[in-house]
Design an enzyme around this catalytic site. Sequence first.
Site, short mmCIF file in Angstrom:
data_model
loop_
_atom_site.label_atom_id
_atom_site.label_comp_id
_atom_site.label_asym_id
_atom_site.label_seq_id
_atom_site.Cartn_x
_atom_site.Cartn_y
_atom_site.Cartn_z
N SER A 1 -6.43 4.55 -8.70
CA SER A 1 -5.69 3.32 -8.42
C SER A 1 -6.63 2.15 -8.22
O SER A 1 -7.75 2.31 -7.71
CB SER A 1 -4.88 3.55 -7.15
OG SER A 1 -4.38 2.34 -6.67
N LYS B 1 -7.70 8.70 -2.94
CA LYS B 1 -8.09 8.37 -4.32
C LYS B 1 -9.62 8.20 -4.40
O LYS B 1 -10.26 8.67 -5.33
CB LYS B 1 -7.37 7.09 -4.78
CG LYS B 1 -5.87 7.27 -4.95
CD LYS B 1 -5.55 8.33 -6.00
CE LYS B 1 -4.09 8.68 -6.09
NZ LYS B 1 -3.81 9.89 -6.90
N TYR C 1 -3.92 7.15 2.10
CA TYR C 1 -3.58 7.31 0.68
C TYR C 1 -4.71 6.81 -0.20
O TYR C 1 -5.21 7.51 -1.09
CB TYR C 1 -2.27 6.57 0.34
CG TYR C 1 -2.13 6.38 -1.14
CD1 TYR C 1 -1.74 7.43 -1.96
CD2 TYR C 1 -2.47 5.17 -1.75
CE1 TYR C 1 -1.68 7.27 -3.33
CE2 TYR C 1 -2.43 5.00 -3.11
CZ TYR C 1 -2.02 6.05 -3.90
OH TYR C 1 -1.99 5.90 -5.26
C1 WQD Z 1 3.51 -6.14 -5.26
C2 WQD Z 1 3.65 -7.54 -4.72
C3 WQD Z 1 3.96 -7.67 -2.35
C4 WQD Z 1 7.86 -5.71 -2.21
C5 WQD Z 1 0.69 -0.97 -5.17
C6 WQD Z 1 1.16 0.39 -4.72
C7 WQD Z 1 0.19 1.04 -3.85
C8 WQD Z 1 -1.21 1.00 -4.38
C9 WQD Z 1 -1.60 -0.35 -4.87
C10 WQD Z 1 -1.10 2.90 -5.81
C11 WQD Z 1 2.89 -7.78 -3.43
C12 WQD Z 1 5.18 -8.18 -3.08
C13 WQD Z 1 6.67 -6.26 -2.65
C14 WQD Z 1 8.85 -6.57 -1.65
C15 WQD Z 1 7.41 -8.45 -2.07
N1 WQD Z 1 -1.44 1.79 -5.50
N2 WQD Z 1 6.45 -7.61 -2.59
N3 WQD Z 1 8.59 -7.91 -1.61
O1 WQD Z 1 1.07 -4.01 -2.98
O2 WQD Z 1 0.12 -4.01 -5.28
O3 WQD Z 1 0.67 -1.86 -4.07
O4 WQD Z 1 -0.59 -0.87 -5.72
O5 WQD Z 1 -1.82 3.72 -6.18
O6 WQD Z 1 0.62 2.33 -3.70
O7 WQD Z 1 2.35 0.25 -4.03
O8 WQD Z 1 2.46 -3.28 -5.02
O9 WQD Z 1 4.85 -3.37 -5.59
O10 WQD Z 1 4.18 -2.99 -3.17
O11 WQD Z 1 3.80 -5.22 -4.21
O12 WQD Z 1 7.23 -9.68 -2.00
O13 WQD Z 1 9.92 -6.14 -1.23
O14 WQD Z 1 5.04 -7.76 -4.41
O15 WQD Z 1 3.69 -8.45 -1.23
O16 WQD Z 1 2.40 -9.08 -3.47
P1 WQD Z 1 1.01 -3.38 -4.29
P2 WQD Z 1 3.90 -3.64 -4.48
#
Ligand code: WQD
Length: 341
Positions: A126, A155, A151
Site C-alpha cells: 500500500s 505492510k 495495519y
Molecule cells: C480518501 C479521502 C478522506 C471518507 C486508504 C485506505 C487505507 C490505506 C491507505 C490501504 C481522504 C476523505 C473519506 C469519508 C471523506 N491503504 N473521506 N469522507 O485515507 O487514502 O486510506 O489508503 O492499504 O486502508 O483506506 O482513503 O477512502 O479512507 O479517504 O471526506 O466519509 O476521502 O479524508 O481525504 P485513504 P479513504
Amino acid sequence: MDKILVTGGLGFIGSHTVVELQNEGYEVVIVDDLSNSSIDVLDGITAITDKKPLFEKLDLKDKTGVERFFAKHQDIKGVIHFAASKAVGESVNEPLLYYENNLSTLIYILKELKKLPEASFIFSSSCTVYGQADELPITENAPVKQAESPYGNTKQIGEEIIGDTCKVTPTLKAITLRYFNPIGSHESAKIGELPIGVPQNLVPFITQTAIGLREQLSVFGDDYPTHDGTCIRDYIHVVDLAKAHVVALGRLLKNKNGSNYETFNLGTGKGSTVLEVVQSFERVSGKKLNYKIVGRREGDIISAYADTNKANNVLGWKTQLSLDEAMRSAWLWEQKVKSSK
Ligand code: WQD
C-alpha cells in the site's frame, strides 16, 4: 497454462484479479476464509469469465492447512497474496489480530514457496508505507515512514519479510505492488466492493449515500493546503489495478524481472481532491450528492499520488480508465447490490 494461487480471491481486488487472470488463460485456485467476503462472488467471476475457478475455504493462519494445500497443489507456479485484514481503525484496537492475520499467513506461504523448484510471488502492499511523502509525485524510492497504524506496519514488515527471504532464496521471485486508492468495479456489475458495515472509504460512502443507505457524506476538512482545501489521493480503477497483477506475474513467470525482489507503485499519477471525486460522481450519475464539510479526520495525510514512471516503463503497464469511468462503475455496482437485496 500455469496454475496460480490467489489468496483472498473472493475479496474486492482479489476477485477482479481472478477475472483478469482467467481472461489471460491462467488456471486459478482461490483460497479464502470468507471472513470478509461472500461465496456468491464465485458465481460473479464464473458469469464474467465463463469459467469457474477452483476454490478452497481455508484460513491461512492454519499452518497445517497451508502445508496440506501446497502438498495437494504441487504444480502451483505463482501466488498472488491478497488475503489480509485491512481496516486501519480496527487495527489500532486489535493490533495482535492484525499482526497475526497479516504476517503469519505470509510466513506460512513463503515457507511453502521455498520448497518449490521455482516460485513467483506477488504481494499486496500500500502507498500507506510512504505516509505524507516529502515530495510529490511519490516514487518507489521515497522513504518508508513510521507506520501510522498496526495495519500499515503489517505492510511494511511484510515487505521486509519478503525482501529478507528473497535475498537467501534464489528460486523465489517476488514483486511488491504498492496500491494507491483502488475504487470502482467490473463493468458488468457482477462483482464489486462489498464493505461490511459503515464504509470508511470515500467512494463506497458516496455511493451508499446516493442510494439512500447513508444520510450524508461528511467531507473531512476543507482547510488543507490544496486547490479546493480537501485532501488529494490517487484513485485507481480496480480493473486497471487487477491487470497490473497479471502483467507483474507474467514478468516473473517469464523471468523478465530485473532482480528477484522488485517494488512498483500502482496509481494513475493524477491526484484528485475529495470534492473532485464528489463532482465526478454527480456528473456520471446525474444525482446531487448530499454532503457537508466537517472537521479533519485524524491521521489523514494531505496529499498522495504516484509517480508512475517505473510501472509504465519497467513493468510495461499503465492505467487506461478514468476517474469518471471508475465512478460510473461504482455507481452501477451499488445499484446492482440494492436490486439484488
Ligand atoms: C480518501 C479521502 C478522506 C471518507 C486508504 C485506505 C487505507 C490505506 C491507505 C490501504 C481522504 C476523505 C473519506 C469519508 C471523506 N491503504 N473521506 N469522507 O485515507 O487514502 O486510506 O489508503 O492499504 O486502508 O483506506 O482513503 O477512502 O479512507 O479517504 O471526506 O466519509 O476521502 O479524508 O481525504 P485513504 P479513504
